[in-house]
Design a protein around this motif. Sequence first.
Motif, short mmCIF file in Angstrom:
data_model
loop_
_atom_site.label_atom_id
_atom_site.label_comp_id
_atom_site.label_asym_id
_atom_site.label_seq_id
_atom_site.Cartn_x
_atom_site.Cartn_y
_atom_site.Cartn_z
N LEU A 141 -44.35 -11.93 91.59
CA LEU A 141 -44.62 -13.32 91.92
C LEU A 141 -45.05 -14.07 90.65
O LEU A 141 -45.89 -13.60 89.90
CB LEU A 141 -45.73 -13.39 92.98
N TRP A 142 -44.43 -15.26 90.43
CA TRP A 142 -44.78 -16.11 89.28
C TRP A 142 -45.08 -17.53 89.78
O TRP A 142 -44.55 -17.97 90.79
CB TRP A 142 -43.63 -16.18 88.28
N ARG A 143 -45.91 -18.24 89.01
CA ARG A 143 -46.28 -19.62 89.37
C ARG A 143 -46.17 -20.51 88.14
O ARG A 143 -46.48 -20.11 87.02
CB ARG A 143 -47.71 -19.64 89.90
N THR A 144 -45.70 -21.75 88.36
CA THR A 144 -45.68 -22.75 87.29
C THR A 144 -46.45 -23.99 87.73
O THR A 144 -46.47 -24.33 88.92
CB THR A 144 -44.23 -23.15 86.92
N GLN A 145 -47.08 -24.65 86.77
CA GLN A 145 -47.79 -25.90 87.03
C GLN A 145 -47.25 -27.04 86.18
O GLN A 145 -47.76 -28.15 86.25
CB GLN A 145 -49.29 -25.72 86.76
N ASP A 146 -46.23 -26.75 85.36
CA ASP A 146 -45.71 -27.76 84.44
C ASP A 146 -44.19 -27.87 84.52
O ASP A 146 -43.51 -28.04 83.52
CB ASP A 146 -46.14 -27.45 83.01
N GLY A 147 -43.66 -27.78 85.73
CA GLY A 147 -42.23 -28.00 85.91
C GLY A 147 -41.34 -26.91 85.36
O GLY A 147 -40.18 -27.19 85.01
N GLY A 148 -41.83 -25.69 85.28
CA GLY A 148 -41.01 -24.58 84.85
C GLY A 148 -41.03 -24.31 83.36
O GLY A 148 -40.32 -23.42 82.88
N GLU A 149 -41.84 -25.05 82.60
CA GLU A 149 -41.92 -24.80 81.16
C GLU A 149 -42.62 -23.47 80.89
O GLU A 149 -42.27 -22.74 79.96
CB GLU A 149 -42.66 -25.94 80.46
#
Length: 347
Positions: A141-149
């Motif tokens: 599981l992965w998470r992004t908070q900056d639009g996938g950067e």
Amino acid sequence: MSEPEIIFRDKTEAELNEPNSRAEVTEDWMADAAERANRRSLSIIKGFIDGPVTTVLLERAQYGDWWIAPDWRTVYVHTQWRDRRIKSSSGEQLFPTQKLWKSTDAGEYWQQLTWPEADNITFLRFLDAERGYLIGSGPRLWRTQDGGEHWQEIALPAIEPYITFSEQFDLVALGADNTLRLAYFTARYGKQENLSVVLALPWGDDTPEVEFTVPDQSVIDLLADEAGKVHVLGWQGLPVNYSIPDDSKRERPSMISMWDGAKLQPLHEFKKDVIGYALYRTPAGHILFDGVTEGFLPNDITALSTDGGKRWQMTNEGSSAQGGYYDTHTGTRWRVSGYALSKREIP
């Protein structure tokens, strides 16, 4: 997903009169299953129903997933492709190549995001244009908070030994309460107990935790409201095991239940020939059930509940369609059947 075009050679008059004459393709690769799989593609098409359409993204892929923002501006697309002709030295098939794409202008321009090609992706879920998750085999599981950067891998809790047919979650759902829920079926070793376990990860938390379990069912879909009340669509009994001949034909009645934060309450069991696949929240706040009826001539059906899932009004939409989509913002349901596109409003 698009299949490559297969063109057959025109037969001579003598061949047409030959009872054992078989159709022949015009190029050798068309008769090769691996080559046909290699030429599959994912395409994003943009346009108007009564006007011209344009292909804005075309990428070879045998599997893909996408998410589009409510304003139709930001779109994320995942593609997966593996050369079916090549096997490793041990004879095992090689891992597929993963790619991740993003558009912020409704598909006019596409940026390929940085992503390790070997890190498998099976689900793509976003809260908004900047915040979202990727779920992969393993499971991971992965998470992004900056639009996938940038992507942060989230550690999963230790999952007890369980019987499964793949190393991935059975179902992943992102609720209106901004909570990611992950479901997997387990047959606990040493215990006469079959159940689905649902993990919950509220946005901002670092570790998913067990929220509730669903006895004797495999979870097919989850629908959570803003308060965290969760409606569960499950199939009763063991999950389908495709390694067992005709196991998909085994009866597995669809059941609707509701988790209120303290207990799981059974609400409704559909007839045995009704198989559910999805739950939606309509613009008016009702619950929409999407499924099919089994039999010699299966039909698509919907069921609408205006009382939280206790009673359902069924609608037979006709013979099974090739594709469909329900827009939870407008209440419009689209179906493609044969060469016709139809719609109906389900507010």
